[in-house]
Design a protein around this motif. Structure first.
Motif, PDB file in Angstrom:
ATOM      1  N   VAL A 180       1.273   7.628  -6.816  1.00 12.51           N
ATOM      2  CA  VAL A 180       1.351   7.400  -5.264  1.00 12.51           C
ATOM      3  C   VAL A 180       0.494   8.975  -4.712  1.00 12.51           C
ATOM      4  CG1 VAL A 180       2.606   7.704  -3.380  1.00 12.51           C
ATOM      5  CG2 VAL A 180       3.400   6.268  -4.959  1.00 12.51           C
ATOM      6  N   SER A 181       0.531  10.002  -5.060  1.00 12.61           N
ATOM      7  CA  SER A 181      -0.097  11.140  -4.333  1.00 12.61           C
ATOM      8  C   SER A 181      -1.625  11.276  -4.888  1.00 12.61           C
ATOM      9  CB  SER A 181       0.373  12.300  -4.703  1.00 12.61           C
ATOM     10  OG  SER A 181       0.493  12.583  -6.213  1.00 12.61           O
ATOM     11  N   GLY A 182      -2.031  10.646  -5.869  1.00 15.11           N
ATOM     12  CA  GLY A 182      -3.422  10.663  -6.344  1.00 15.11           C
ATOM     13  C   GLY A 182      -3.714  11.432  -7.618  1.00 15.11           C
ATOM     14  N   GLN A 183      -2.494  11.779  -8.300  1.00 10.84           N
ATOM     15  CA  GLN A 183      -2.588  12.705  -9.416  1.00 10.84           C
ATOM     16  C   GLN A 183      -3.160  11.939 -10.458  1.00 10.84           C
ATOM     17  OE1 GLN A 183       0.441  15.712  -9.912  1.00 10.84           O
ATOM     18  NE2 GLN A 183       1.216  15.236  -7.831  1.00 10.84           N
ATOM     19  N   VAL A 199       3.770  -0.264  -3.057  1.00 13.66           N
ATOM     20  CA  VAL A 199       4.763  -0.537  -1.996  1.00 13.66           C
ATOM     21  C   VAL A 199       5.041   1.063  -1.361  1.00 13.66           C
ATOM     22  CG1 VAL A 199       7.214  -0.886  -1.417  1.00 13.66           C
ATOM     23  CG2 VAL A 199       6.051  -2.456  -2.981  1.00 13.66           C
ATOM     24  N   LYS A 200       5.168   1.902  -2.360  1.00 12.58           N
ATOM     25  CA  LYS A 200       5.284   3.458  -1.762  1.00 12.58           C
ATOM     26  C   LYS A 200       3.857   3.831  -0.973  1.00 12.58           C
ATOM     27  CE  LYS A 200       8.649   4.938  -5.041  1.00 12.58           C
ATOM     28  NZ  LYS A 200       9.755   4.937  -4.102  1.00 12.58           N
ATOM     29  N   ASN A 201       2.857   3.416  -1.409  1.00 10.20           N
ATOM     30  CA  ASN A 201       1.619   3.807  -0.869  1.00 10.20           C
ATOM     31  C   ASN A 201       0.596   2.832  -0.909  1.00 10.20           C
ATOM     32  OD1 ASN A 201      -0.714   5.119   0.078  1.00 10.20           O
ATOM     33  ND2 ASN A 201      -0.721   6.921  -1.311  1.00 10.20           N
ATOM     34  N   PRO A 202       0.638   2.019   0.517  1.00 11.10           N
ATOM     35  CA  PRO A 202      -0.272   0.956   0.497  1.00 11.10           C
ATOM     36  C   PRO A 202      -1.847   1.284   0.489  1.00 11.10           C
ATOM     37  CG  PRO A 202       1.363   0.717   2.038  1.00 11.10           C
ATOM     38  CD  PRO A 202       1.428   2.139   1.542  1.00 11.10           C
ATOM     39  N   GLY A 203      -1.968   2.510   0.446  1.00 12.92           N
ATOM     40  CA  GLY A 203      -3.680   2.962   0.135  1.00 12.92           C
ATOM     41  C   GLY A 203      -3.824   3.003  -1.299  1.00 12.92           C
ATOM     42  N   ARG A 204      -2.906   3.079  -1.923  1.00  7.86           N
ATOM     43  CA  ARG A 204      -3.067   3.068  -3.611  1.00  7.86           C
ATOM     44  C   ARG A 204      -2.362   2.091  -4.278  1.00  7.86           C
ATOM     45  NH1 ARG A 204      -5.258   7.343  -5.811  1.00  7.86           N
ATOM     46  NH2 ARG A 204      -4.032   7.096  -7.744  1.00  7.86           N
ATOM     47  N   VAL A 205      -2.844   0.821  -4.335  1.00  6.65           N
ATOM     48  CA  VAL A 205      -2.283  -0.149  -4.828  1.00  6.65           C
ATOM     49  C   VAL A 205      -2.626  -0.206  -6.335  1.00  6.65           C
ATOM     50  CG1 VAL A 205      -1.802  -2.723  -4.707  1.00  6.65           C
ATOM     51  CG2 VAL A 205      -2.385  -1.613  -2.769  1.00  6.65           C
ATOM     52  N   PHE A 206      -1.562  -0.480  -7.257  1.00  4.65           N
ATOM     53  CA  PHE A 206      -1.689  -0.405  -8.678  1.00  4.65           C
ATOM     54  C   PHE A 206      -1.474  -1.850  -8.923  1.00  4.65           C
ATOM     55  CE2 PHE A 206      -2.155   3.871  -8.513  1.00  4.65           C
ATOM     56  CZ  PHE A 206      -2.123   4.640  -9.967  1.00  4.65           C
ATOM     57  N   GLU A 207      -1.991  -2.418 -10.130  1.00  2.53           N
ATOM     58  CA  GLU A 207      -1.765  -3.599 -10.763  1.00  2.53           C
ATOM     59  C   GLU A 207      -1.687  -3.500 -12.234  1.00  2.53           C
ATOM     60  OE1 GLU A 207      -4.534  -6.684  -9.438  1.00  2.53           O
ATOM     61  OE2 GLU A 207      -6.125  -5.640 -10.809  1.00  2.53           O
ATOM     62  N   PRO A 208      -0.872  -4.306 -13.080  1.00  4.46           N
ATOM     63  CA  PRO A 208      -1.157  -4.464 -14.486  1.00  4.46           C
ATOM     64  C   PRO A 208      -2.170  -4.697 -14.850  1.00  4.46           C
ATOM     65  CG  PRO A 208       1.007  -5.737 -13.643  1.00  4.46           C
ATOM     66  CD  PRO A 208       0.189  -5.206 -12.531  1.00  4.46           C
ATOM     67  N   LYS A 209      -2.949  -3.927 -15.744  1.00  8.65           N
ATOM     68  CA  LYS A 209      -4.238  -4.251 -16.479  1.00  8.65           C
ATOM     69  C   LYS A 209      -4.213  -4.666 -17.784  1.00  8.65           C
ATOM     70  CE  LYS A 209      -6.658  -2.770 -12.748  1.00  8.65           C
ATOM     71  NZ  LYS A 209      -7.725  -3.687 -11.994  1.00  8.65           N
ATOM     72  N   VAL A 210      -3.475  -3.880 -18.660  1.00 11.56           N
ATOM     73  CA  VAL A 210      -3.584  -3.969 -20.076  1.00 11.56           C
ATOM     74  C   VAL A 210      -1.892  -4.380 -20.572  1.00 11.56           C
ATOM     75  CG1 VAL A 210      -4.041  -3.269 -22.493  1.00 11.56           C
ATOM     76  CG2 VAL A 210      -5.632  -2.688 -20.455  1.00 11.56           C
TER      77      VAL A 210
END
Length: 263
Positions: A180-183, A199-210
């Motif tokens: 969430v914090s960019g680390q 959800v916690k940080n809309p600016g850093r949306v993650f998605e399943p990749k592998v």
């Protein structure tokens, strides 16, 4: 006289062993007699375990445990845990059972006993949505955050040929905070947790990749407690059949349990 004394000593020793064996009460009997069950659950892995705005436990594992306690007429004593401490909690008798996204693996089955599965977990490497990651080769220069002691930690650590770079965190909460914090731009966890990052940080949306692989989730019990395992299995079978466990899973994860699990 000496022979008689030795025989008496041996008999006394045998009685002590028998008495100590009898004194070791059955876990299920202990729990039902105390009318309380100690359940190890991680409250820092939403949506499986977390605290609501009133600082009360909630989540799919929490509601599963609460349904179990209600059906058995028991009070719950929550034993806060992390991925790494779940199994030691039951081995050292700090907790009676584990209900905490515990994946069934051959390694774990050597040290604890599992019930039949009550839910499932899709294990993946997830990254920022904007990251160009389609397979394992795309991860070779990326650092993947992982929670220490989880199945993802074990699986990725064993992939020696892929030369993956792992950053280990003590629990899922700190791993998610890092994302969430960019680390961290990639994490190895359940698909559900990966989706929670945005959800916690809309600016850093993650998605399943592998995809890593899918795991059955079961209740963990210390070894040598067949009556507890049998009663838990009966309870799981009944609540999969009546749909209650599926309802809980769908409420928090947004999807239903696999069809083969629902029967």
């Amino acid at each position: 006289m000496l022979k008689t004394t030795l025989m008496a000593a041996v008999a006394a020793a045998c009685m002590t062993v028998i008495a100590s064996g009898a004194a070791r009460a059955d876990l299920l009997d202990d729990v039902m007699k105390a009318k309380k069950i100690r359940i190890a659950t991680d409250m820092a892995i939403p949506p499986s375990g977390m605290m609501d705005s009133a600082m009360k436990p909630t989540g799919s594992d929490v509601e599963t445990a609460q349904l179990l306690a209600k059906d058995w007429g028991l009070e719950i004593e929550w034993i806060q845990t992390t991925g790494a401490t779940r199994i030691p909690n039951v081995q050292t008798n700090k907790a009676d059972i584990i209900v905490s996204t515990l994946s069934v693996t051959p390694e774990r089955a050597k040290v604890i006993d599992f019930t039949k599965p009550y839910a499932a977990l899709q294990s993946v490497v997830g990254c920022l949505k904007t990251a160009t990651v389609k397979d394992w080769a795309d991860l070779k220069d990326k650092t993947i955050a992982v929670s220490r002691g989880t199945t993802q930690d074990t699986e990725l650590s064993n992939m020696k040929d892929r030369n993956l770079k792992l950053a280990r965190f003590d629990d899922d909460a700190t791993m998610v905070t890092a994302a969430v914090s960019g680390q961290a731009d990639c994490v190895a966890s359940s698909a559900t947790i990966v989706n929670q990052i945005g959800v916690k940080n809309p600016g850093r949306v993650f998605e399943p990749k592998v995809p890593i692989r899918n795991f059955d989730l079961a209740i963990g019990v210390r070894q040598g407690e067949p009556k507890m395992i049998e009663k838990l299995n009966e309870w799981i079978a009944a609540n999969l059949k009546n749909g209650k466990l599926n309802e809980i899973y769908k409420k928090f994860h947004g999807s239903e349990l696999p069809p083969e699990m629902r029967g």
